[in-house]
Design a protein around this motif. Structure first.
Motif, PDB file in Angstrom:
ATOM      1  N   TRP A 154     -14.492  -7.969  -4.619  1.00 41.41           N
ATOM      2  CA  TRP A 154     -13.040  -7.907  -4.795  1.00 41.41           C
ATOM      3  C   TRP A 154     -12.449  -9.321  -4.768  1.00 41.41           C
ATOM      4  CZ3 TRP A 154     -11.447  -3.351  -1.027  1.00 41.41           C
ATOM      5  CH2 TRP A 154     -11.904  -2.153  -1.577  1.00 41.41           C
ATOM      6  N   ARG A 155     -11.133  -9.381  -4.944  1.00 39.43           N
ATOM      7  CA  ARG A 155     -10.420 -10.657  -4.929  1.00 39.43           C
ATOM      8  C   ARG A 155      -9.202 -10.542  -4.000  1.00 39.43           C
ATOM      9  NH1 ARG A 155     -10.009 -15.082  -8.315  1.00 39.43           N
ATOM     10  NH2 ARG A 155      -8.032 -16.207  -8.280  1.00 39.43           N
ATOM     11  N   ARG A 156      -9.073 -11.482  -3.088  1.00 43.48           N
ATOM     12  CA  ARG A 156      -7.895 -11.567  -2.236  1.00 43.48           C
ATOM     13  C   ARG A 156      -7.436 -13.022  -2.213  1.00 43.48           C
ATOM     14  NH1 ARG A 156      -8.228  -6.965  -2.933  1.00 43.48           N
ATOM     15  NH2 ARG A 156      -8.153  -5.228  -1.433  1.00 43.48           N
ATOM     16  N   ASP A 157      -6.276 -13.277  -2.807  1.00 39.25           N
ATOM     17  CA  ASP A 157      -5.717 -14.627  -2.823  1.00 39.25           C
ATOM     18  C   ASP A 157      -4.958 -14.888  -1.527  1.00 39.25           C
ATOM     19  OD1 ASP A 157      -6.639 -15.376  -5.366  1.00 39.25           O
ATOM     20  OD2 ASP A 157      -5.009 -14.267  -6.324  1.00 39.25           O
ATOM     21  N   LEU A 158      -4.541 -16.120  -1.350  1.00 36.84           N
ATOM     22  CA  LEU A 158      -3.836 -16.502  -0.129  1.00 36.84           C
ATOM     23  C   LEU A 158      -2.540 -15.717   0.046  1.00 36.84           C
ATOM     24  CD1 LEU A 158      -4.312 -18.384   2.237  1.00 36.84           C
ATOM     25  CD2 LEU A 158      -2.982 -20.142   1.039  1.00 36.84           C
ATOM     26  N   TYR A 160      -2.062 -12.636  -0.326  1.00 34.37           N
ATOM     27  CA  TYR A 160      -2.385 -11.400   0.389  1.00 34.37           C
ATOM     28  C   TYR A 160      -2.224 -11.609   1.891  1.00 34.37           C
ATOM     29  CZ  TYR A 160      -5.502  -7.791   2.364  1.00 34.37           C
ATOM     30  OH  TYR A 160      -6.048  -6.770   3.102  1.00 34.37           O
ATOM     31  N   TYR A 161      -2.643 -12.781   2.368  1.00 33.75           N
ATOM     32  CA  TYR A 161      -2.568 -13.080   3.794  1.00 33.75           C
ATOM     33  C   TYR A 161      -1.178 -13.583   4.192  1.00 33.75           C
ATOM     34  CZ  TYR A 161      -7.565 -12.549   3.263  1.00 33.75           C
ATOM     35  OH  TYR A 161      -8.802 -12.030   2.972  1.00 33.75           O
ATOM     36  N   PRO A 165       0.394 -12.060   7.716  1.00 33.94           N
ATOM     37  CA  PRO A 165      -0.420 -13.132   8.289  1.00 33.94           C
ATOM     38  C   PRO A 165      -1.506 -12.676   9.263  1.00 33.94           C
ATOM     39  CG  PRO A 165       1.883 -13.779   8.227  1.00 33.94           C
ATOM     40  CD  PRO A 165       1.832 -12.333   7.839  1.00 33.94           C
ATOM     41  N   TRP A 166      -1.325 -11.546   9.934  1.00 32.63           N
ATOM     42  CA  TRP A 166      -2.330 -11.076  10.893  1.00 32.63           C
ATOM     43  C   TRP A 166      -3.680 -10.825  10.221  1.00 32.63           C
ATOM     44  CZ3 TRP A 166      -4.870  -6.451  10.341  1.00 32.63           C
ATOM     45  CH2 TRP A 166      -4.297  -5.503   9.480  1.00 32.63           C
ATOM     46  N   GLU A 210      -8.414 -22.288   4.782  1.00 30.80           N
ATOM     47  CA  GLU A 210      -7.597 -22.523   5.968  1.00 30.80           C
ATOM     48  C   GLU A 210      -7.605 -21.348   6.939  1.00 30.80           C
ATOM     49  OE1 GLU A 210      -4.621 -22.291   2.526  1.00 30.80           O
ATOM     50  OE2 GLU A 210      -6.804 -22.153   2.714  1.00 30.80           O
ATOM     51  N   LEU A 211      -8.140 -20.199   6.514  1.00 30.52           N
ATOM     52  CA  LEU A 211      -8.208 -19.027   7.380  1.00 30.52           C
ATOM     53  C   LEU A 211      -9.479 -19.071   8.228  1.00 30.52           C
ATOM     54  CD1 LEU A 211      -7.136 -16.297   4.783  1.00 30.52           C
ATOM     55  CD2 LEU A 211      -5.679 -17.634   6.329  1.00 30.52           C
TER      56      LEU A 211
END
Length: 329
Positions: A154-158, A160-161, A165-166, A210-211
């Motif tokens: 899958w794909r999750r870009d920034l 999404y966070y 933010p949690w 950065e996560l």
């Protein structure tokens, strides 16, 4: 005709868009709760129900029968504990908690409140494709199981966070890909494979550096039965592709992908079953509705149709064991 249950929802993130319409089909949504005032006010007004920023306050002011716990993972225990003390049944979204220890603590908590019923949402077990697969395997229609393989690309870009933010903080979410996106697929592997004998694997961070959570993982499982399984997954893919589950058997290979169950035998592939499409979001399928309905249908009855909480510990233990074994690379 059974009396409608008075239901509250705590946590008004994206998954509440699935739960709320299903609650309103047969029961009364009386209150919603979220720490984001503007959001919870909007949802409360849209659904003509009361809204709260504090779950404690909601419990004090509302006579609830059931609460749906849809919050960040790390605060689910404290909400479940408050619900238990008030005698309120609850449905909790996966995972049960952000750590195996806290999930186990939650299960032990329920032993102190035998009148409180609870389930965790592992809706993919009710997908028609998976139900058919289990029937095929249990009746040895494909012969003995030789091995298992599963992927989640899958794909999750920034963004999404940033929207929640949690999700990108291990202390709140417990982790990334494995505990958030791949947990259903790993649940498939352990549900078919049985008791786990050995676990090995690694987690990686290839994107959103950065996560402090993983976006990529590779896991090897060995089961007491002698069957082996391999899982690979990433959130760094170009797009969201269908999850894939393969079961290699003596007389053919079963594959779940694109909402269908296939059997490849003697070089020919045929479709054995298709999942139903969901009314709320197609990619969730229709199984959330079946899972939630089974819980409400079971309340107060001797036969329990819903998934017991301890079933959710199995996949969570695999995931947290991987987290404990290796550093994020």
């Amino acid at each position: 005709m059974e009396k409608k249950k008075r239901v509250g929802v705590v946590g008004c993130g994206i998954i509440s868009d699935v739960h709320i319409p299903l609650i309103k089909k047969k029961n009364d949504l009386v209150a919603v709760c979220d720490t984001k005032l503007e959001l919870v006010k909007k949802i409360g007004q849209e659904n003509s129900c009361n809204y709260y920023e504090s779950f404690t306050q909601m419990l004090e002011k509302e006579e609830l029968d059931v609460v749906h716990i849809l919050t960040p993972h790390n605060i689910r225990y404290e909400i479940a504990e408050l619900a238990c003390k008030k005698g309120v049944h609850f449905i909790i979204e996966k995972p049960l908690a952000h750590t195996y220890e806290e999930a186990n603590k939650l299960i032990n908590l329920l032993k102190l409140y035998p009148d409180v019923e609870a389930t965790v949402v592992y809706q993919n077990r009710r997908n028609k494709s998976y139900v058919k697969l289990k029937d095929e395997l249990e009746n040895l229609k494909g012969g003995k199981i030789l091995g298992l393989e599963a992927t989640v690309f899958w794909r999750r870009d920034l963004n999404y966070y940033k929207n929640a933010p949690w999700r990108g903080k291990k202390i709140e979410s417990g982790g990334g890909l494995l505990i958030n996106q791949a947990i259903h697929t790993i649940d498939y592997l352990q549900d078919i494979g049985g008791e786990v004998k050995n676990i090995s694997g690694e987690i990686f961070k290839l994107k959103n550096l950065e996560l402090d959570i993983e976006d990529t993982a590779a896991i090897k499982l060995e089961f007491e039965s002698g069957v082996e399984a391999f899982f690979s997954g990433t959130l760094s893919n170009f797009s969201n592709t269908s999850i894939s589950l393969k079961v290699y058997c003596q007389d053919g290979t079963y594959t779940i992908r694109d909402g269908k169950l296939f059997l490849n035998k003697d070089g020919e592939e045929k479709v054995l079953e298709r999942d139903e499409k969901g009314e709320i979001k197609d990619y969730y399928g229709a199984s959330h509705e079946m899972e939630i309905k089974s819980f409400y249908d079971s309340l107060g009855k001797s036969e329990k149709l819903y998934l017991p909480l301890n079933e959710s510990l199995k996949s969570l233990k695999i995931i947290t064991d991987i987290y404990k074994r290796g550093d994020l690379k």
